[in-house]
Design a protein around this motif. Structure first.
Motif, mmCIF file in Angstrom:
data_model
loop_
_atom_site.group_PDB
_atom_site.id
_atom_site.type_symbol
_atom_site.label_atom_id
_atom_site.label_comp_id
_atom_site.label_asym_id
_atom_site.label_seq_id
_atom_site.Cartn_x
_atom_site.Cartn_y
_atom_site.Cartn_z
ATOM 1 N N TYR A 1 0.870 -1.182 0.000
ATOM 2 C CA TYR A 1 0.000 0.000 0.000
ATOM 3 C C TYR A 1 0.908 1.233 0.000
ATOM 4 C CZ TYR A 1 -3.542 -3.403 1.363
ATOM 5 O OH TYR A 1 -4.375 -4.493 1.394
ATOM 6 N N GLY A 2 0.943 1.929 -1.131
ATOM 7 C CA GLY A 2 1.846 3.062 -1.280
ATOM 8 C C GLY A 2 1.635 4.155 -0.260
ATOM 9 N N HIS A 3 0.370 4.357 0.176
ATOM 10 C CA HIS A 3 0.109 5.458 1.108
ATOM 11 C C HIS A 3 0.646 5.181 2.511
ATOM 12 C CE1 HIS A 3 -3.671 3.026 0.547
ATOM 13 N NE2 HIS A 3 -3.380 2.757 1.799
ATOM 14 N N PHE A 4 0.916 3.921 2.841
ATOM 15 C CA PHE A 4 1.481 3.614 4.152
ATOM 16 C C PHE A 4 3.003 3.765 4.163
ATOM 17 C CE2 PHE A 4 -2.365 0.694 4.785
ATOM 18 C CZ PHE A 4 -3.072 1.699 5.431
ATOM 19 N N GLY A 5 3.631 3.507 3.041
ATOM 20 C CA GLY A 5 5.078 3.643 2.959
ATOM 21 C C GLY A 5 5.819 2.345 3.240
ATOM 22 N N HIS A 6 6.978 2.219 2.613
ATOM 23 C CA HIS A 6 7.773 0.992 2.727
ATOM 24 C C HIS A 6 8.268 0.764 4.151
ATOM 25 C CE1 HIS A 6 10.864 -2.023 1.919
ATOM 26 N NE2 HIS A 6 11.745 -1.232 2.481
ATOM 27 N N TYR A 7 8.741 1.835 4.799
ATOM 28 C CA TYR A 7 9.325 1.669 6.126
ATOM 29 C C TYR A 7 8.282 1.317 7.181
ATOM 30 C CZ TYR A 7 13.700 3.363 4.204
ATOM 31 O OH TYR A 7 14.841 3.479 3.457
ATOM 32 N N ALA A 8 7.063 1.819 7.021
ATOM 33 C CA ALA A 8 5.997 1.466 7.959
ATOM 34 C C ALA A 8 5.695 -0.028 7.848
ATOM 35 C CB ALA A 8 4.748 2.288 7.673
ATOM 36 N N GLU A 9 5.624 -0.533 6.621
ATOM 37 C CA GLU A 9 5.353 -1.960 6.425
ATOM 38 C C GLU A 9 6.512 -2.813 6.943
ATOM 39 O OE1 GLU A 9 4.091 -2.914 2.483
ATOM 40 O OE2 GLU A 9 2.682 -1.239 2.369
ATOM 41 N N LYS A 10 7.728 -2.305 6.791
ATOM 42 C CA LYS A 10 8.893 -3.029 7.308
ATOM 43 C C LYS A 10 8.859 -3.093 8.829
ATOM 44 C CE LYS A 10 13.932 -3.187 6.862
ATOM 45 N NZ LYS A 10 15.140 -2.512 6.289
ATOM 46 N N MET A 11 8.442 -1.990 9.473
ATOM 47 C CA MET A 11 8.331 -1.968 10.933
ATOM 48 C C MET A 11 7.267 -2.935 11.419
ATOM 49 S SD MET A 11 8.666 2.170 11.462
ATOM 50 C CE MET A 11 8.189 2.145 13.192
ATOM 51 N N ILE A 12 6.194 -3.043 10.659
ATOM 52 C CA ILE A 12 5.122 -3.968 11.030
ATOM 53 C C ILE A 12 5.622 -5.411 10.999
ATOM 54 C CG2 ILE A 12 2.902 -4.931 10.253
ATOM 55 C CD1 ILE A 12 2.169 -2.072 9.358
ATOM 56 N N LYS B 1 -1.772 8.052 10.251
ATOM 57 C CA LYS B 1 -1.131 9.327 9.921
ATOM 58 C C LYS B 1 -0.616 9.324 8.483
ATOM 59 C CE LYS B 1 3.077 10.495 10.967
ATOM 60 N NZ LYS B 1 4.345 10.885 11.657
ATOM 61 N N ASN B 2 0.068 8.261 8.090
ATOM 62 C CA ASN B 2 0.588 8.173 6.726
ATOM 63 C C ASN B 2 -0.540 8.213 5.692
ATOM 64 O OD1 ASN B 2 3.069 7.967 7.890
ATOM 65 N ND2 ASN B 2 3.480 5.874 7.271
ATOM 66 N N TYR B 3 -1.642 7.567 6.019
ATOM 67 C CA TYR B 3 -2.788 7.572 5.099
ATOM 68 C C TYR B 3 -3.344 8.980 4.951
ATOM 69 C CZ TYR B 3 -7.307 6.428 3.019
ATOM 70 O OH TYR B 3 -8.398 6.370 2.178
ATOM 71 N N LEU B 4 -3.496 9.684 6.063
ATOM 72 C CA LEU B 4 -4.074 11.026 6.026
ATOM 73 C C LEU B 4 -3.150 12.026 5.346
ATOM 74 C CD1 LEU B 4 -5.655 11.162 9.602
ATOM 75 C CD2 LEU B 4 -6.873 10.985 7.434
ATOM 76 N N VAL B 5 -1.853 11.884 5.545
ATOM 77 C CA VAL B 5 -0.908 12.772 4.871
ATOM 78 C C VAL B 5 -0.972 12.559 3.363
ATOM 79 C CG1 VAL B 5 1.550 13.248 4.531
ATOM 80 C CG2 VAL B 5 0.647 12.995 6.838
ATOM 81 N N PHE B 6 -1.160 11.313 2.959
ATOM 82 C CA PHE B 6 -1.196 10.972 1.533
ATOM 83 C C PHE B 6 -2.513 11.392 0.894
ATOM 84 C CE2 PHE B 6 -1.559 8.268 -2.188
ATOM 85 C CZ PHE B 6 -0.264 8.226 -2.671
ATOM 86 N N HIS B 7 -3.625 11.166 1.595
ATOM 87 C CA HIS B 7 -4.945 11.420 1.009
ATOM 88 C C HIS B 7 -5.612 12.703 1.518
ATOM 89 C CE1 HIS B 7 -5.294 7.606 -1.129
ATOM 90 N NE2 HIS B 7 -4.790 6.997 -0.069
ATOM 91 N N THR B 8 -5.210 13.164 2.718
ATOM 92 C CA THR B 8 -5.806 14.343 3.386
ATOM 93 C C THR B 8 -7.332 14.256 3.442
ATOM 94 O OG1 THR B 8 -5.914 15.686 1.349
ATOM 95 C CG2 THR B 8 -3.889 15.832 2.673
ATOM 96 N N LYS B 9 -7.835 13.056 3.683
ATOM 97 C CA LYS B 9 -9.268 12.907 3.896
ATOM 98 C C LYS B 9 -9.482 11.825 4.952
ATOM 99 C CE LYS B 9 -9.941 9.676 0.052
ATOM 100 N NZ LYS B 9 -10.656 9.422 -1.216
ATOM 101 N N ASN B 10 -10.667 11.796 5.507
ATOM 102 C CA ASN B 10 -10.937 10.893 6.619
ATOM 103 C C ASN B 10 -10.857 9.436 6.182
ATOM 104 O OD1 ASN B 10 -11.479 10.133 9.198
ATOM 105 N ND2 ASN B 10 -13.645 10.688 9.166
#
Length: 207
Positions: A108-119, A144-153
């Motif tokens: 999921y691009g909006h979460f970011g590679h490093y977030a997925e690696k941390m998970i 937070k990563n999702y909201l920064v990427f999409h800026t919607k709820n």
């Protein structure tokens, strides 16, 4: 009446930042026959170049750079006693080697590679208390990563579902109230939440 001289009709400057006057000074110094006098002229030009570009003082060994620029602007034709080795034109024309940039793929691009690696790393934690702490922390990071990427709820249930999926069921946030509110997250990253305003019809003024 003397004809005007335009820059477009003049020789191209090797380093435009120093201006045409410095270029003319270097061209003149090249023609000086007496070597001692030519050396004095070169050092005077170096001083002028340093005054015109004071930002170079912050560059390591900036005097060396000024002498290199002097040779470049003279088309490597000025014969003076430099305190540094005379640069070779071929080495200055060499192109830097292209850099290899890492190509990380994310599910999921909006979460970011490093977030997925941390998970993935957190999913291997054995200590339950630490694992619970990391679950809440990572869930809020995903939101937070999702909201920064999409800026919607986004629904909290969607975030916890993605967290569970990416961790292969190892990280589960049972209480969605542990996730921060959308407004709180957006404000923390400098994004002002959009407010809804009621539209009012403007009343015409009676004359």
């Amino acid at each position: 009446m003397n004809a005007l001289s335009y820059n477009t009709e003049r020789a191209q400057l090797h380093i435009p930042e120093y201006g045409r006057n410095v270029q003319n000074m270097i061209n003149y110094a090249k023609q000086i026959e007496d070597r001692d006098e030519r050396n004095l002229a070169a050092r005077a030009i170096i001083d002028v170049m340093g005054q015109l570009n004071p930002h170079l003082r912050d560059v390591e060994d900036y005097t060396h750079k000024l002498w290199t620029h002097l040779y470049i602007m003279s088309n490597f034709e000025i014969d003076v006693d430099s305190p540094y080795d005379i640069p070779e034109p071929e080495t200055l024309r060499e192109r830097p080697q292209s850099m290899n940039y890492p190509r990380n793929t994310s599910r999921y691009g909006h979460f970011g590679h490093y977030a997925e690696k941390m998970i993935k790393e957190a999913a291997t934690i054995k200590d339950e208390e630490e694992k619970t702490y990391m679950t809440e922390l990572l869930a809020n990071l995903l939101k937070k990563n999702y909201l920064v990427f999409h800026t919607k709820n986004v629904e909290n249930s969607a975030i916890t579902s993605h967290l569970r999926e990416l961790s292969k069921g190892e990280l589960q946030l049972d209480d969605v109230n542990q996730l921060k509110s959308t407004n709180t997250i957006l404000k923390s990253v400098g994004v002002v939440p959009k407010k809804t305003f009621k539209k009012h019809k403007s009343k015409k003024r009676r004359k």
